[in-house]
Design a protein around this motif. Structure first.
Motif, PDB file in Angstrom:
ATOM      1  N   PRO A 172      73.992  28.645  42.969  1.00  0.00           N
ATOM      2  CA  PRO A 172      73.530  29.509  41.890  1.00  0.00           C
ATOM      3  C   PRO A 172      73.918  29.018  40.493  1.00  0.00           C
ATOM      4  CG  PRO A 172      75.277  30.581  43.139  1.00  0.00           C
ATOM      5  CD  PRO A 172      74.918  29.320  43.869  1.00  0.00           C
ATOM      6  N   THR A 187      71.778  34.642  47.371  1.00  0.00           N
ATOM      7  CA  THR A 187      72.230  33.247  47.396  1.00  0.00           C
ATOM      8  C   THR A 187      72.148  32.697  48.823  1.00  0.00           C
ATOM      9  OG1 THR A 187      74.534  33.932  47.649  1.00  0.00           O
ATOM     10  CG2 THR A 187      73.743  33.538  45.407  1.00  0.00           C
ATOM     11  N   TYR A 247      65.141  35.355  41.825  1.00  0.00           N
ATOM     12  CA  TYR A 247      66.406  36.031  41.525  1.00  0.00           C
ATOM     13  C   TYR A 247      66.209  37.377  40.832  1.00  0.00           C
ATOM     14  CZ  TYR A 247      69.067  31.814  42.774  1.00  0.00           C
ATOM     15  OH  TYR A 247      69.639  30.755  43.427  1.00  0.00           O
ATOM     16  N   TRP A 293      73.871  38.284  42.111  1.00  0.00           N
ATOM     17  CA  TRP A 293      73.027  37.635  43.125  1.00  0.00           C
ATOM     18  C   TRP A 293      73.712  37.633  44.483  1.00  0.00           C
ATOM     19  CZ3 TRP A 293      71.456  32.624  40.039  1.00  0.00           C
ATOM     20  CH2 TRP A 293      70.587  32.982  38.996  1.00  0.00           C
ATOM     21  N   ARG A 294      75.009  37.361  44.492  1.00  0.00           N
ATOM     22  CA  ARG A 294      75.744  37.353  45.766  1.00  0.00           C
ATOM     23  C   ARG A 294      75.777  38.755  46.377  1.00  0.00           C
ATOM     24  NH1 ARG A 294      79.913  32.967  43.564  1.00  0.00           N
ATOM     25  NH2 ARG A 294      78.876  31.148  44.474  1.00  0.00           N
TER      26      ARG A 294
END
Length: 139
Positions: free
Chosen positions: A30, A24, A71, A18-19
């Motif tokens: 998260p 994020t 996400y 995700w980063r």
């Protein structure tokens, strides 16, 4: 890519994904988001893996009226190979099996690449404005 349900050992690789994908934000922790998802409909939290490496994710939900997905991520090295489409098809199938009539997706208006991705999957903009209010602060 093999799609399966999220397992606890996926937590750090998913957060890293995700980063890396720019999903994020400082106001959304998260790790807390994952814990919250695991408490509500964990059967709608998917990961995609290649050779035991997490390379994709999607977190979906259904409230009895509309479905949602958050996400959705595919590692940059695996993008443009149909993996995002495959993951979205998995989400759609899971939601349909629950009787979900419509899926709503929130995308930042500045994210043209993601908007194009969803357009190619048949999604169209709804004439709505998304509003929000933080009930529980993260961090």
């Amino acid at each position: 890519m093999k799609i399966r349900l999220f397992k606890e050992q996926d937590r750090e690789p998913v957060i890293s994904l995700w980063r890396a994908c720019g999903l994020t934000r400082p106001w959304n922790d998260p790790d807390s988001d994952i814990s919250r998802k695991l408490a509500v409909q964990p059967e709608l939290f998917f990961v995609g893996e290649i050779e035991s490496k997490v390379v994709a994710s999607a977190m979906a939900g259904y409230d009895g009226h509309r479905g949602s997905v958050f996400y959705l991520a595919v590692s940059s090295e695996y993008q443009n190979r149909g993996f995002g489409r495959l993951l979205m098809q998995t989400v759609e199938d899971a939601l349909k099996s629950l009787g979900c009539p419509k899926l709503n997706i929130v995308v930042r208006s500045s994210n043209e690449a993601v908007l194009d991705f969803y357009r190619h999957l048949g999604y169209t903009p709804d004439d709505v404005v998304s509003v929000g209010k933080r009930l529980i602060p993260d961090g």
